[in-house]
Design a protein around this motif. Structure first.
Motif, mmCIF file in Angstrom:
data_model
loop_
_atom_site.group_PDB
_atom_site.id
_atom_site.type_symbol
_atom_site.label_atom_id
_atom_site.label_comp_id
_atom_site.label_asym_id
_atom_site.label_seq_id
_atom_site.Cartn_x
_atom_site.Cartn_y
_atom_site.Cartn_z
ATOM 1 N N UNK A 220 -4.740 8.592 14.174
ATOM 2 C CA UNK A 220 -4.236 9.893 13.725
ATOM 3 C C UNK A 220 -2.985 9.693 12.886
ATOM 4 N N UNK A 221 -2.291 8.564 13.111
ATOM 5 C CA UNK A 221 -1.068 8.311 12.372
ATOM 6 C C UNK A 221 -0.581 6.897 12.594
ATOM 7 N N UNK A 222 0.559 6.600 11.972
ATOM 8 C CA UNK A 222 1.185 5.289 12.115
ATOM 9 C C UNK A 222 2.694 5.465 12.125
ATOM 10 N N UNK A 223 3.388 4.461 12.657
ATOM 11 C CA UNK A 223 4.840 4.498 12.664
ATOM 12 C C UNK A 223 5.359 4.138 11.280
ATOM 13 N N UNK A 224 5.875 5.132 10.604
ATOM 14 C CA UNK A 224 6.535 4.868 9.326
ATOM 15 C C UNK A 224 7.958 4.375 9.572
ATOM 16 N N UNK A 225 8.501 4.707 10.764
ATOM 17 C CA UNK A 225 9.845 4.244 11.120
ATOM 18 C C UNK A 225 9.898 3.980 12.618
ATOM 19 N N UNK A 226 10.205 2.736 12.977
ATOM 20 C CA UNK A 226 10.371 2.320 14.366
ATOM 21 C C UNK A 226 11.825 1.890 14.523
ATOM 22 N N UNK A 227 12.615 2.723 15.180
ATOM 23 C CA UNK A 227 14.056 2.505 15.218
ATOM 24 C C UNK A 227 14.437 1.190 15.895
ATOM 25 N N UNK A 228 13.810 0.878 17.041
ATOM 26 C CA UNK A 228 14.145 -0.353 17.737
ATOM 27 C C UNK A 228 13.932 -1.572 16.859
ATOM 28 N N UNK B 241 12.837 -4.705 10.677
ATOM 29 C CA UNK B 241 11.408 -4.705 10.334
ATOM 30 C C UNK B 241 10.729 -3.439 10.864
ATOM 31 N N UNK B 242 11.456 -2.316 10.829
ATOM 32 C CA UNK B 242 10.892 -1.086 11.382
ATOM 33 C C UNK B 242 10.570 -0.011 10.376
ATOM 34 N N UNK B 243 10.920 -0.227 9.097
ATOM 35 C CA UNK B 243 10.650 0.775 8.063
ATOM 36 C C UNK B 243 9.382 0.365 7.318
ATOM 37 N N UNK B 244 8.349 1.200 7.417
ATOM 38 C CA UNK B 244 7.027 0.819 6.897
ATOM 39 C C UNK B 244 6.457 1.846 5.943
ATOM 40 N N UNK B 245 7.317 2.481 5.133
ATOM 41 C CA UNK B 245 6.809 3.497 4.210
ATOM 42 C C UNK B 245 5.895 2.890 3.159
ATOM 43 N N UNK B 246 6.153 1.633 2.755
ATOM 44 C CA UNK B 246 5.286 0.993 1.765
ATOM 45 C C UNK B 246 3.882 0.792 2.328
ATOM 46 N N UNK B 247 3.815 0.444 3.607
ATOM 47 C CA UNK B 247 2.525 0.262 4.282
ATOM 48 C C UNK B 247 1.789 1.598 4.353
ATOM 49 N N UNK B 248 2.536 2.642 4.692
ATOM 50 C CA UNK B 248 1.962 3.988 4.774
ATOM 51 C C UNK B 248 1.430 4.429 3.413
ATOM 52 N N UNK B 249 2.203 4.190 2.365
ATOM 53 C CA UNK B 249 1.747 4.572 1.029
ATOM 54 C C UNK B 249 0.477 3.830 0.636
ATOM 55 N N UNK B 250 0.369 2.562 1.010
ATOM 56 C CA UNK B 250 -0.858 1.817 0.713
ATOM 57 C C UNK B 250 -2.057 2.480 1.371
ATOM 58 N N UNK B 251 -1.877 2.937 2.605
ATOM 59 C CA UNK B 251 -2.960 3.612 3.314
ATOM 60 C C UNK B 251 -3.292 4.962 2.671
ATOM 61 N N UNK B 252 -2.253 5.740 2.334
ATOM 62 C CA UNK B 252 -2.473 7.048 1.720
ATOM 63 C C UNK B 252 -3.161 6.914 0.368
ATOM 64 N N UNK B 253 -2.735 5.943 -0.419
ATOM 65 C CA UNK B 253 -3.337 5.749 -1.733
ATOM 66 C C UNK B 253 -4.782 5.283 -1.636
ATOM 67 N N UNK B 254 -5.129 4.715 -0.496
ATOM 68 C CA UNK B 254 -6.509 4.282 -0.267
ATOM 69 C C UNK B 254 -7.358 5.400 0.338
ATOM 70 N N UNK B 255 -6.770 6.570 0.520
ATOM 71 C CA UNK B 255 -7.526 7.702 1.032
ATOM 72 C C UNK B 255 -7.411 7.948 2.516
ATOM 73 N N UNK C 97 4.878 8.818 11.570
ATOM 74 C CA UNK C 97 5.609 9.068 12.811
ATOM 75 C C UNK C 97 6.868 8.199 12.856
ATOM 76 N N UNK C 98 7.965 8.743 13.373
ATOM 77 C CA UNK C 98 9.169 7.964 13.665
ATOM 78 C C UNK C 98 9.359 7.937 15.178
ATOM 79 N N UNK C 99 9.703 6.767 15.695
ATOM 80 C CA UNK C 99 9.883 6.590 17.137
ATOM 81 C C UNK C 99 11.096 5.715 17.408
ATOM 82 N N UNK C 100 11.431 5.583 18.695
ATOM 83 C CA UNK C 100 12.475 4.652 19.120
ATOM 84 C C UNK C 100 11.904 3.306 19.525
#
Length: 300
Positions: free
Chosen positions: A137-145, A152-166, A172-175
């Motif tokens: 349903x989603x992925x961690x775009x930001x993992x604070x810990x 190594x907790x900011x993953x917006x580039x990974x998220x964009x790759x997934x979104x651009x692939x459809x 989601x942001x978490x601790x």
């Protein structure tokens, strides 16, 4: 996505640990800490063990973090219970050691649990490792810990790759809090190494209940943040508009690098015509400390 006058804003953390697995504080101490900090809901997701608790004043969503394998990659997934029905007993443990076992486990669980991809950068994943998956349903775009301790907790580039692939994965942001630092010197959450209260989701739910929160999560009626607030985000007649707490940068993003941005001081709103976006647009609001709020994409 949402407007100021619809629903109720609720703040929550969907990834946390206790002494039940590798955390340093017992469950009730964790719950008390988040309740004192103004959180409305929390999911205790200890490693490979299903638990279910109650805490007065804090909505608890039962869940767990599953260690599993997709192809030959070791992956961590959060499973968040959708309703009162559970496939598992309190204290039930899991061991998933192969790709086939992972697929069978997720196929059985996905009707009753939201499945979230955790900290892909911390897990050394690349998008191609999970591109065949269709149950998240989603992925961690930001993992604070992971970000605070290891960067190594900011993953917006990974998220964009997934979104651009459809993929229609919500961000989601978490601790992912473990509180693994000395706790004998006073209230542990005040320690400089604390991995709590740095990443959360703000959900726009119809009411204050776990059922309403799950519905909002499923449809993307929330945003992820490490600090800034997003009050309104919408698109009308080809123009995107956002209202937010004071920030220094506001950036609209879509497929094919169709960016529009505003940079300044104390910015609280921004409107811009979409620059060729055909599929979706999302917004990031960044404050003076570099903390980011990420909207979910609006599909056009």
């Amino acid at each position: 996505m949402f407007t100021e006058n619809e629903g109720l804003w609720l703040k929550g953390n969907l990834h946390g640990h206790s002494t039940v697995s590798d955390g340093e504080l017992p469950p009730q101490k964790v719950f008390e800490g988040y309740l004192k900090r103004g959180y409305d809901f929390f999911s205790l997701t200890d490693h490979n063990i299903y638990t279910r608790y109650e805490c007065e004043g804090l909505i608890l969503i039962p869940g767990f973090e599953l260690t599993c394998y997709i192809q030959d990659k070791r992956v961590h997934l959060n499973l968040l219970q959708k309703g009162t029905k559970s496939l598992y007993e309190h204290g039930q443990r899991f061991l998933v050691e192969t790709h086939d076992q992972t697929m069978a486990f997720l196929k059985k669980a996905q009707a009753d649990y939201l499945i979230m991809l955790n900290h892909p950068d911390w897990s050394l994943l690349q998008y191609r490792d999970v591109e065949a998956m269709d149950c998240f349903f989603g992925m961690e775009v930001f993992n604070y810990g992971s970000e605070w301790q290891d960067r190594v907790g900011e993953s917006s580039h990974f998220w964009d790759a997934a979104l651009m692939d459809g993929k229609r994965w919500w961000g989601v942001a978490t601790d992912d809090n473990h509180n693994g630092y000395p706790t004998s010197l006073g209230w542990p959450f005040d320690h400089v190494e604390s991995d709590s209260f740095g990443g959360w989701v703000m959900v726009k739910a119809e009411n204050r209940s776990s059922e309403a929160i799950i519905v909002a999560l499923e449809k993307g009626s929330f945003y992820a943040t490490g600090g800034p607030e997003i009050y309104d985000f919408s698109v009308q007649d080809g123009v995107a508009h956002v209202a937010c707490s004071p920030v220094n940068r506001i950036i609209f993003k879509g497929e094919r690098r169709n960016y529009a941005r505003r940079i300044g001081s104390g910015l609280t709103e921004f409107s811009a015509a979409l620059r060729g976006n055909k599929e979706y647009v999302r917004v990031e609001c960044i404050d003076a400390q570099g903390k980011v709020a990420y909207s979910n994409p609006l599909y056009l």
